[in-house]
Design a protein around this motif. Structure first.
Motif, PDB file in Angstrom:
ATOM      1  N   UNK A 150      50.607  34.249  48.704  1.00 31.08           N
ATOM      2  CA  UNK A 150      50.565  32.924  48.971  1.00 31.08           C
ATOM      3  C   UNK A 150      50.173  32.432  48.563  1.00 31.08           C
ATOM      4  N   UNK A 151      50.702  30.652  48.632  1.00 35.36           N
ATOM      5  CA  UNK A 151      50.949  29.943  47.151  1.00 35.36           C
ATOM      6  C   UNK A 151      48.988  29.372  46.812  1.00 35.36           C
ATOM      7  N   UNK A 152      49.237  29.423  45.194  1.00 32.90           N
ATOM      8  CA  UNK A 152      47.987  29.857  45.172  1.00 32.90           C
ATOM      9  C   UNK A 152      47.836  27.338  44.511  1.00 32.90           C
ATOM     10  N   UNK A 153      46.888  27.254  44.515  1.00 30.07           N
ATOM     11  CA  UNK A 153      45.909  26.490  44.789  1.00 30.07           C
ATOM     12  C   UNK A 153      45.748  25.973  43.279  1.00 30.07           C
ATOM     13  N   UNK A 154      46.273  25.583  42.002  1.00 29.05           N
ATOM     14  CA  UNK A 154      46.050  25.616  41.182  1.00 29.05           C
ATOM     15  C   UNK A 154      45.036  24.726  40.573  1.00 29.05           C
ATOM     16  N   UNK A 155      44.452  23.491  41.208  1.00 29.79           N
ATOM     17  CA  UNK A 155      43.107  22.998  40.633  1.00 29.79           C
ATOM     18  C   UNK A 155      42.518  24.267  41.229  1.00 29.79           C
ATOM     19  N   UNK A 156      42.274  25.059  41.679  1.00 25.75           N
ATOM     20  CA  UNK A 156      41.163  26.310  42.206  1.00 25.75           C
ATOM     21  C   UNK A 156      40.920  27.277  41.281  1.00 25.75           C
ATOM     22  N   UNK A 157      42.466  27.489  41.025  1.00 24.87           N
ATOM     23  CA  UNK A 157      43.258  28.321  40.154  1.00 24.87           C
ATOM     24  C   UNK A 157      41.973  27.949  38.531  1.00 24.87           C
ATOM     25  N   UNK A 158      42.596  27.116  38.428  1.00 29.24           N
ATOM     26  CA  UNK A 158      41.910  26.875  36.934  1.00 29.24           C
ATOM     27  C   UNK A 158      39.994  26.547  36.817  1.00 29.24           C
ATOM     28  N   UNK A 159      40.131  26.648  37.785  1.00 26.60           N
ATOM     29  CA  UNK A 159      38.220  26.560  38.150  1.00 26.60           C
ATOM     30  C   UNK A 159      37.896  27.638  37.583  1.00 26.60           C
ATOM     31  N   UNK A 160      38.277  28.997  38.513  1.00 25.02           N
ATOM     32  CA  UNK A 160      38.063  29.770  38.479  1.00 25.02           C
ATOM     33  C   UNK A 160      38.677  30.857  37.754  1.00 25.02           C
ATOM     34  N   UNK A 161      39.775  30.561  36.185  1.00 23.85           N
ATOM     35  CA  UNK A 161      39.912  31.473  35.713  1.00 23.85           C
ATOM     36  C   UNK A 161      39.169  31.476  34.925  1.00 23.85           C
ATOM     37  N   UNK A 162      38.068  31.556  34.464  1.00 28.28           N
ATOM     38  CA  UNK A 162      36.625  32.048  33.782  1.00 28.28           C
ATOM     39  C   UNK A 162      36.030  33.614  34.193  1.00 28.28           C
ATOM     40  N   UNK A 163      36.104  33.058  34.844  1.00 29.30           N
ATOM     41  CA  UNK A 163      35.848  34.033  35.995  1.00 29.30           C
ATOM     42  C   UNK A 163      36.303  35.864  35.970  1.00 29.30           C
ATOM     43  N   UNK A 164      37.011  35.080  36.331  1.00 27.22           N
ATOM     44  CA  UNK A 164      38.977  36.054  36.618  1.00 27.22           C
ATOM     45  C   UNK A 164      39.305  36.604  34.928  1.00 27.22           C
ATOM     46  N   UNK A 165      38.930  36.018  34.107  1.00 26.86           N
ATOM     47  CA  UNK A 165      39.270  36.993  33.008  1.00 26.86           C
ATOM     48  C   UNK A 165      37.919  38.042  32.622  1.00 26.86           C
ATOM     49  N   UNK A 166      36.782  37.308  33.064  1.00 32.01           N
ATOM     50  CA  UNK A 166      35.937  38.551  33.338  1.00 32.01           C
ATOM     51  C   UNK A 166      35.934  39.293  33.151  1.00 32.01           C
ATOM     52  N   UNK A 167      36.081  39.238  34.883  1.00 34.65           N
ATOM     53  CA  UNK A 167      36.156  40.074  35.869  1.00 34.65           C
ATOM     54  C   UNK A 167      37.089  41.386  35.175  1.00 34.65           C
ATOM     55  N   UNK A 168      38.663  40.561  35.108  1.00 39.02           N
ATOM     56  CA  UNK A 168      39.657  41.884  34.183  1.00 39.02           C
ATOM     57  C   UNK A 168      38.993  42.193  33.707  1.00 39.02           C
ATOM     58  N   UNK A 169      38.376  41.021  32.671  1.00 37.26           N
ATOM     59  CA  UNK A 169      38.234  42.599  31.600  1.00 37.26           C
ATOM     60  C   UNK A 169      36.911  43.559  31.224  1.00 37.26           C
ATOM     61  N   UNK A 170      35.540  43.509  32.388  1.00 37.89           N
ATOM     62  CA  UNK A 170      35.518  44.689  33.226  1.00 37.89           C
ATOM     63  C   UNK A 170      36.189  45.699  32.666  1.00 37.89           C
ATOM     64  N   UNK A 171      37.123  45.392  34.485  1.00 42.32           N
ATOM     65  CA  UNK A 171      37.714  46.772  34.850  1.00 42.32           C
ATOM     66  C   UNK A 171      38.851  47.402  33.738  1.00 42.32           C
ATOM     67  N   UNK A 172      38.999  46.129  32.307  1.00 40.16           N
ATOM     68  CA  UNK A 172      39.592  47.037  31.867  1.00 40.16           C
ATOM     69  C   UNK A 172      38.712  48.086  31.190  1.00 40.16           C
ATOM     70  N   UNK A 173      37.657  47.548  30.811  1.00 45.28           N
ATOM     71  CA  UNK A 173      36.584  47.989  30.130  1.00 45.28           C
ATOM     72  C   UNK A 173      36.634  49.467  30.741  1.00 45.28           C
ATOM     73  N   UNK A 174      36.203  49.287  32.177  1.00 45.75           N
ATOM     74  CA  UNK A 174      35.610  50.520  33.229  1.00 45.75           C
ATOM     75  C   UNK A 174      36.049  51.233  33.063  1.00 45.75           C
TER      76      UNK A 174
END
Length: 65
Positions: A3-27
């Motif tokens: 799907x097409x990403x809303x870049x403004x929304x993605x920009x707002x969610x990047x910190x949360x996404x990065x934190x969740x992805x890091x949690x995934x990688x370290x699990x």
């Protein structure tokens, strides 16, 4: 289907996404390489990794699948 990403929304969610992805990688014993693509699928933000694996990230519930 991607799907097409809303870049403004993605920009707002990047910190949360990065934190969740890091949690995934370290699990686990992460062997899938670094992220190479971010896209939307079925209402979730997804990350494709260097080895070709993709995970959906549910930012509302802090889950990945």
């Amino acid at each position: 289907m991607k799907e097409t990403l809303n870049l403004d929304l993605v920009n707002q969610l990047i910190p949360q996404l990065v934190n969740l992805a890091k949690e995934h990688w370290t699990s686990c014993d992460w062997q899938y390489g670094p992220p190479v693509e971010i896209f939307a699928d079925t209402g979730y933000i997804c990350i494709r990794y260097e080895k070709g694996n993709c995970w959906h990230y549910d930012l509302k519930n802090n889950l990945w699948f």
